[in-house]
Design an enzyme around this catalytic site. Structure first.
Site, PDB file in Angstrom:
ATOM      1  N   HIS A 128      28.203 -39.204  89.480  1.00  0.00           N
ATOM      2  CA  HIS A 128      28.512 -40.284  88.539  1.00  0.00           C
ATOM      3  C   HIS A 128      28.200 -41.560  89.308  1.00  0.00           C
ATOM      4  CE1 HIS A 128      30.566 -43.027  85.882  1.00  0.00           C
ATOM      5  NE2 HIS A 128      31.434 -43.357  86.813  1.00  0.00           N
ATOM      6  N   ASP A 175      28.849 -40.848  81.342  1.00  0.00           N
ATOM      7  CA  ASP A 175      27.405 -41.130  81.372  1.00  0.00           C
ATOM      8  C   ASP A 175      26.681 -40.332  80.283  1.00  0.00           C
ATOM      9  OD1 ASP A 175      27.300 -42.172  84.597  1.00  0.00           O
ATOM     10  OD2 ASP A 175      28.840 -40.756  83.988  1.00  0.00           O
ATOM     11  N   THR A 187      35.426 -51.435  82.917  1.00  0.00           N
ATOM     12  CA  THR A 187      35.078 -50.603  81.756  1.00  0.00           C
ATOM     13  C   THR A 187      36.341 -49.839  81.386  1.00  0.00           C
ATOM     14  OG1 THR A 187      34.408 -48.724  83.101  1.00  0.00           O
ATOM     15  CG2 THR A 187      32.691 -50.301  82.549  1.00  0.00           C
ATOM     16  N   ASN A 215      36.915 -44.082  91.369  1.00  0.00           N
ATOM     17  CA  ASN A 215      35.582 -44.011  91.958  1.00  0.00           C
ATOM     18  C   ASN A 215      35.580 -44.186  93.476  1.00  0.00           C
ATOM     19  OD1 ASN A 215      33.665 -43.505  89.919  1.00  0.00           O
ATOM     20  ND2 ASN A 215      34.022 -45.549  89.075  1.00  0.00           N
ATOM     21  N   PRO A 216      34.591 -43.592  94.157  1.00  0.00           N
ATOM     22  CA  PRO A 216      33.507 -42.762  93.634  1.00  0.00           C
ATOM     23  C   PRO A 216      34.051 -41.382  93.265  1.00  0.00           C
ATOM     24  CG  PRO A 216      33.279 -43.040  95.999  1.00  0.00           C
ATOM     25  CD  PRO A 216      34.480 -43.821  95.611  1.00  0.00           C
ATOM     26  N   ASP A 258      33.088 -38.377  92.372  1.00  0.00           N
ATOM     27  CA  ASP A 258      32.706 -37.063  92.936  1.00  0.00           C
ATOM     28  C   ASP A 258      33.280 -36.873  94.334  1.00  0.00           C
ATOM     29  OD1 ASP A 258      30.741 -36.244  90.759  1.00  0.00           O
ATOM     30  OD2 ASP A 258      30.001 -38.208  91.347  1.00  0.00           O
ATOM     31  N   ARG A 288      27.220 -42.107  77.110  1.00  0.00           N
ATOM     32  CA  ARG A 288      26.355 -43.291  77.010  1.00  0.00           C
ATOM     33  C   ARG A 288      24.923 -42.870  76.650  1.00  0.00           C
ATOM     34  NH1 ARG A 288      29.098 -45.929  82.387  1.00  0.00           N
ATOM     35  NH2 ARG A 288      30.571 -47.259  81.287  1.00  0.00           N
ATOM     36  N   SER A 314      36.234 -36.633  86.297  1.00  0.00           N
ATOM     37  CA  SER A 314      35.706 -36.987  84.963  1.00  0.00           C
ATOM     38  C   SER A 314      34.180 -37.034  84.997  1.00  0.00           C
ATOM     39  CB  SER A 314      36.272 -38.325  84.484  1.00  0.00           C
ATOM     40  OG  SER A 314      35.885 -39.362  85.362  1.00  0.00           O
ATOM     41  N   ARG A 330      29.453 -47.723  93.779  1.00  0.00           N
ATOM     42  CA  ARG A 330      30.621 -46.841  93.770  1.00  0.00           C
ATOM     43  C   ARG A 330      30.847 -46.251  95.153  1.00  0.00           C
ATOM     44  NH1 ARG A 330      28.236 -45.337  88.619  1.00  0.00           N
ATOM     45  NH2 ARG A 330      29.486 -46.260  86.969  1.00  0.00           N
TER      46      ARG A 330
HETATM   47  N1  NAD Z   1      34.912 -42.144  86.628  1.00  0.00           N
HETATM   48  C1  NAD Z   1      34.610 -43.044  85.696  1.00  0.00           C
HETATM   49  O1  NAD Z   1      33.806 -42.782  84.783  1.00  0.00           O
HETATM   50  C2  NAD Z   1      35.287 -44.387  85.769  1.00  0.00           C
HETATM   51  C3  NAD Z   1      35.127 -45.343  84.768  1.00  0.00           C
HETATM   52  C4  NAD Z   1      35.793 -46.557  84.892  1.00  0.00           C
HETATM   53  C5  NAD Z   1      36.579 -46.823  86.016  1.00  0.00           C
HETATM   54  N2  NAD Z   1      36.691 -45.868  86.977  1.00  0.00           N
HETATM   55  C6  NAD Z   1      37.496 -46.083  88.178  1.00  0.00           C
HETATM   56  O2  NAD Z   1      38.869 -45.943  87.820  1.00  0.00           O
HETATM   57  C7  NAD Z   1      39.662 -46.669  88.767  1.00  0.00           C
HETATM   58  C8  NAD Z   1      40.607 -47.590  88.035  1.00  0.00           C
HETATM   59  O3  NAD Z   1      39.890 -48.612  87.359  1.00  0.00           O
HETATM   60  P1  NAD Z   1      40.676 -49.764  86.589  1.00  0.00           P
HETATM   61  O4  NAD Z   1      39.652 -50.635  85.989  1.00  0.00           O
HETATM   62  O5  NAD Z   1      41.729 -49.149  85.737  1.00  0.00           O
HETATM   63  O6  NAD Z   1      41.359 -50.522  87.825  1.00  0.00           O
HETATM   64  P2  NAD Z   1      42.672 -51.427  87.779  1.00  0.00           P
HETATM   65  O7  NAD Z   1      42.619 -52.242  89.023  1.00  0.00           O
HETATM   66  O8  NAD Z   1      42.784 -52.103  86.463  1.00  0.00           O
HETATM   67  O9  NAD Z   1      43.858 -50.353  87.886  1.00  0.00           O
HETATM   68  C9  NAD Z   1      44.127 -49.622  89.033  1.00  0.00           C
HETATM   69  C10 NAD Z   1      45.603 -49.335  89.040  1.00  0.00           C
HETATM   70  O10 NAD Z   1      45.873 -48.463  90.127  1.00  0.00           O
HETATM   71  C11 NAD Z   1      47.115 -48.883  90.689  1.00  0.00           C
HETATM   72  N3  NAD Z   1      47.189 -48.401  92.055  1.00  0.00           N
HETATM   73  C12 NAD Z   1      46.479 -48.813  93.131  1.00  0.00           C
HETATM   74  N4  NAD Z   1      46.859 -48.115  94.216  1.00  0.00           N
HETATM   75  C13 NAD Z   1      47.822 -47.264  93.822  1.00  0.00           C
HETATM   76  C14 NAD Z   1      48.612 -46.290  94.485  1.00  0.00           C
HETATM   77  N5  NAD Z   1      48.461 -46.072  95.794  1.00  0.00           N
HETATM   78  N6  NAD Z   1      49.499 -45.604  93.760  1.00  0.00           N
HETATM   79  C15 NAD Z   1      49.659 -45.823  92.436  1.00  0.00           C
HETATM   80  N7  NAD Z   1      48.942 -46.723  91.747  1.00  0.00           N
HETATM   81  C16 NAD Z   1      48.049 -47.445  92.444  1.00  0.00           C
HETATM   82  C17 NAD Z   1      47.100 -50.405  90.591  1.00  0.00           C
HETATM   83  O11 NAD Z   1      48.396 -50.960  90.697  1.00  0.00           O
HETATM   84  C18 NAD Z   1      46.464 -50.598  89.219  1.00  0.00           C
HETATM   85  O12 NAD Z   1      47.427 -50.663  88.184  1.00  0.00           O
HETATM   86  C19 NAD Z   1      38.663 -47.397  89.670  1.00  0.00           C
HETATM   87  O13 NAD Z   1      38.452 -46.652  90.849  1.00  0.00           O
HETATM   88  C20 NAD Z   1      37.395 -47.438  88.837  1.00  0.00           C
HETATM   89  O14 NAD Z   1      36.226 -47.589  89.609  1.00  0.00           O
HETATM   90  C21 NAD Z   1      36.083 -44.675  86.871  1.00  0.00           C
END
Ligand code: NAD
Length: 365
Positions: free
Chosen positions: A227, A200, A282, A172-173, A175, A203, A195, A141
């Site tokens: 996270h 976690d 995820t 992510n990341p 924090d 889980r 979030s 991350r």
């Molecule tokens: N914090 C957590 O517990 C947790 C859990 C899962 C995923 N995530 C994170 O969430 C984020 C999204 O994951 P995902 O699987 O949905 O990814 P994804 O690639 O499916 O979706 C990301 C979306 O963001 C959009 N996007 C990108 N840049 C943008 C911008 N400048 N303005 C507007 N929209 C924009 C893209 O077009 C896409 O639709 C990732 O950073 C992932 O690591 C966090």
């Protein structure tokens, strides 16, 4: 008692050390940081929940990929929100999701669902940000940090220009990006929420429930810190129906070894990698973690959740965002709770804070 207009905390006006005059009224604050934030732009805080366009149940989602769209779907089913706006730089994706979700409305409680742009964050109680690059297989991350920091520096000013109530950061990341959002937005710390380790902790509870053959809703257990790879399981506070985990195992199963505990925690820590390896992202458990956070805010629940928040003198840790149990309500983070930690848990939390601070040091924010 009166409310601090910035963070919403209840304070005794007779004892309040921090106050200021505005428009012939006196306003009281819990801390100098809130007073200073208010004085920079009083109208922002006085109008926040009274403006004609403020909708206490409106949620905007920026980023409608795997996580954003799953959250939108789950949120719609709960009926918690009166209005959901989907925003994505891939505008057609947001539109497609809005069309599909609209066709579900005969089966769920009423809700307005539309695709929009940043101006639609106006009047929203919460903006959930899942936009950004997602983790590639094998990528940590923290390796994502630079790519997503640049995206945040671009989108956060666009969002806060329209003065929504609070931001929930998911990308992510998480924090680091919560910290970036805090610095870039100028919002008070209670209104910027990551979030964090809500996922976690879910889980962890799920695996502990499976181990003990107990409904995970009756397992109290927290993962705190980053996270990510340096996260910390608070074994000393795990409770199954009010009984400590070790006692529960000895009394009703068999003694649990340190190796078994390590296996459970490793499964929590490795979960994202293992899921991403198999299906590329995820989405379900994070989607419901976000519903739980939104629920606590929209319904003013005062729930205890391990969200990422700016720490200030928490076991001597400060100026970093990471997860600890907090009270979450319609004003965002109302209080951080100083959970009891044994020596090794405390050392691990400090180490986790150090990892994050080292990353923050290298950022241009
Ligand atoms: N914090 C957590 O517990 C947790 C859990 C899962 C995923 N995530 C994170 O969430 C984020 C999204 O994951 P995902 O699987 O949905 O990814 P994804 O690639 O499916 O979706 C990301 C979306 O963001 C959009 N996007 C990108 N840049 C943008 C911008 N400048 N303005 C507007 N929209 C924009 C893209 O077009 C896409 O639709 C990732 O950073 C992932 O690591 C966090």
């Amino acid at each position: 008692m009166v409310k601090d207009p910035v963070c919403g905390m209840e304070i005794d006006e007779n004892k309040a050390k921090h106050k200021t005059q505005h428009g012939g009224e006196t306003y009281y604050f819990c801390a100098s940081a809130c007073k200073e934030t208010f004085e920079k732009n009083p109208e922002k805080y006085l109008n926040r929940s009274n403006g004609d366009d403020f909708d206490a149940r409106k949620v905007a989602i920026v980023g409608t990929g795997q996580v954003g769209s799953t959250f939108a779907f789950a949120l719609m089913i709960t009926g918690l929100s009166s209005s959901i706006v989907l925003i994505d730089q891939a505008a057609e994706r947001a539109e497609g999701h809005a069309m599909d979700l609209n066709h579900s409305l005969p089966f769920v409680p009423p809700c307005r669902i539309s695709a929009g742009d940043y101006s639609d964050c106006r009047g929203a109680s919460i903006v959930v940000i899942t936009a950004g690059a997602s983790q590639k297989p094998g990528e940590t991350r923290l390796e994502l940090v630079r790519r997503n920091t640049d995206i945040f520096k671009q989108i956060i000013p666009e969002i806060v220009k329209h003065n929504p109530g609070m931001l929930v950061i998911v990308s992510n990341p998480v924090d680091i990006l919560t910290y970036v959002a805090l610095k870039v937005s100028g919002y008070s710390m209670n209104r910027i929420i990551g979030s964090g380790t809500v996922l976690d902790s879910a889980r962890f509870r799920s695996l502990l429930g499976k181990h003990c053959r107990v409904d995970p809703r009756n397992v109290h257990a927290y993962i705190i810190g980053e996270h990510g790879d340096s996260e910390v399981p608070v074994w000393s506070q795990v409770k199954i129906g009010g009984i400590s985990f070790l006692d529960y195992c000895s009394m009703y199963l068999r003694d649990v070894s340190e190796k078994e505990r390590d296996e459970i925690f490793n499964e929590v820590k490795r979960a994202a990698y293992e899921i991403i390896k198999r299906k590329g992202a995820t989405n379900f458990a994070i989607g419901l973690s976000l519903v739980r956070i939104a629920e606590s805010i929209l319904r003013d629940e005062n729930s205890v959740l391990t969200v990422s928040t700016l720490l200030d003198d928490y076991y001597d840790i400060g100026d970093v965002c990471l997860s600890v149990p907090v009270i979450l309500n319609r004003n965002g983070v109302a209080k951080t709770l100083k959970i009891g930690l044994d020596q090794s848990e405390l050392a691990s939390l400090r180490a986790s804070a150090k990892v994050l601070k080292n990353v923050i040091k290298g950022l241009d924010i």
